[in-house]
Design a protein around this motif. Structure first.
Motif, PDB file in Angstrom:
ATOM      1  N   ARG A 180      -7.240  44.801 -14.632  1.00  0.00           N
ATOM      2  CA  ARG A 180      -7.627  44.254 -13.332  1.00  0.00           C
ATOM      3  C   ARG A 180      -6.492  44.453 -12.321  1.00  0.00           C
ATOM      4  NH1 ARG A 180     -11.634  40.208 -12.771  1.00  0.00           N
ATOM      5  NH2 ARG A 180     -12.736  39.840 -14.701  1.00  0.00           N
ATOM      6  N   LEU A 181      -6.875  44.565 -11.062  1.00  0.00           N
ATOM      7  CA  LEU A 181      -5.909  44.626  -9.977  1.00  0.00           C
ATOM      8  C   LEU A 181      -5.085  43.345  -9.954  1.00  0.00           C
ATOM      9  CD1 LEU A 181      -5.035  46.150  -7.298  1.00  0.00           C
ATOM     10  CD2 LEU A 181      -6.638  44.609  -6.138  1.00  0.00           C
ATOM     11  N   GLU A 182      -3.789  43.480  -9.741  1.00  0.00           N
ATOM     12  CA  GLU A 182      -2.884  42.347  -9.585  1.00  0.00           C
ATOM     13  C   GLU A 182      -2.303  42.391  -8.177  1.00  0.00           C
ATOM     14  OE1 GLU A 182      -0.045  42.926 -12.727  1.00  0.00           O
ATOM     15  OE2 GLU A 182      -1.517  42.443 -14.290  1.00  0.00           O
ATOM     16  N   ILE A 183      -1.919  41.242  -7.652  1.00  0.00           N
ATOM     17  CA  ILE A 183      -1.417  41.170  -6.287  1.00  0.00           C
ATOM     18  C   ILE A 183      -0.176  42.047  -6.096  1.00  0.00           C
ATOM     19  CG2 ILE A 183       0.058  39.134  -6.532  1.00  0.00           C
ATOM     20  CD1 ILE A 183      -1.373  38.203  -3.806  1.00  0.00           C
ATOM     21  N   SER A 184       0.602  42.242  -7.141  1.00  0.00           N
ATOM     22  CA  SER A 184       1.811  43.064  -7.061  1.00  0.00           C
ATOM     23  C   SER A 184       1.508  44.565  -6.982  1.00  0.00           C
ATOM     24  CB  SER A 184       2.722  42.787  -8.263  1.00  0.00           C
ATOM     25  OG  SER A 184       2.045  43.119  -9.462  1.00  0.00           O
ATOM     26  N   ASP A 185       0.250  44.959  -7.177  1.00  0.00           N
ATOM     27  CA  ASP A 185      -0.101  46.379  -7.168  1.00  0.00           C
ATOM     28  C   ASP A 185       0.001  47.006  -5.786  1.00  0.00           C
ATOM     29  OD1 ASP A 185      -0.491  46.512  -9.900  1.00  0.00           O
ATOM     30  OD2 ASP A 185      -2.607  45.953  -9.755  1.00  0.00           O
ATOM     31  N   LYS A 186       0.037  46.193  -4.745  1.00  0.00           N
ATOM     32  CA  LYS A 186       0.202  46.764  -3.404  1.00  0.00           C
ATOM     33  C   LYS A 186       1.496  47.555  -3.328  1.00  0.00           C
ATOM     34  CE  LYS A 186       0.032  45.847   1.541  1.00  0.00           C
ATOM     35  NZ  LYS A 186       1.281  46.379   2.051  1.00  0.00           N
ATOM     36  N   ARG A 187       2.558  47.040  -3.901  1.00  0.00           N
ATOM     37  CA  ARG A 187       3.842  47.756  -3.837  1.00  0.00           C
ATOM     38  C   ARG A 187       3.961  48.849  -4.895  1.00  0.00           C
ATOM     39  NH1 ARG A 187       5.362  42.705  -5.950  1.00  0.00           N
ATOM     40  NH2 ARG A 187       6.345  42.900  -7.974  1.00  0.00           N
TER      41      ARG A 187
END
Length: 160
Positions: free
Chosen positions: A20-27
């Motif tokens: 699943r996508l995690e909030i830290s994946d933006k960076r």
């Protein structure tokens, strides 16, 4: 979460995990990856965080998955699915797969197929009676290799 290994051009093993996508994946390059699919605009960190929290609040009815290369921490592929609850078919559910993209540096390694299978398996586990995916004519053959069939014509109306 599933892991696999692929060899790069130098024969070195790359460990790739789907999750699943995690909030830290933006960076980790998530937004840049989406930019290889379509226009993303200027999304601030605050806007990203708010949208991530909103999507997360939907639970399993809206799932975004990513494939991460563990060594670099780079997001190599992504896709999403939304579960539509219907009155048809005994109050059935339909999965809508969207935004499937593989980073140009990772193409040809079956990652797109893994994303589609992951999302399709999620739909099956949620009790969906079918999965819908809209794509361009150029991508039709790829999605047929993923087990989908052409069932009609997509119509759209874009708003400014």
């Amino acid at each position: 979460m599933a892991e696999s290994s692929n060899s790069d051009m130098n024969g070195e093993k790359r460990t790739l995990k789907i999750r699943r996508l995690e909030i830290s994946d933006k960076r980790k390059g998530f937004m840049e990856l989406l930019g290889q699919l379509t226009v993303i605009g200027q999304v601030t960190d605050e806007e990203f965080d708010r949208r991530f929290e909103e999507i997360s609040s939907y639970g399993d009815d809206h799932l975004i998955c990513v494939i991460e290369e563990e060594a670099s921490g780079r997001i190599a592929a992504t896709g999403s699915v939304m579960i539509e609850k219907k009155f048809l078919r005994n109050c059935g559910k339909v999965g809508h797969i969207e935004d499937v993209v593989v980073d140009s540096g990772f193409r040809g390694k079956q990652l797109g197929k893994r994303v589609v299978e992951f999302l399709t398996d999620h739909c099956r586990s949620m009790g969906c009676y079918k999965v819908i995916l809209d794509c361009s004519v150029e991508k039709k053959v790829f999605y047929e290799k993923c087990g989908l069939i052409n069932k009609g014509i997509q119509m759209s109306k874009y708003f400014d």
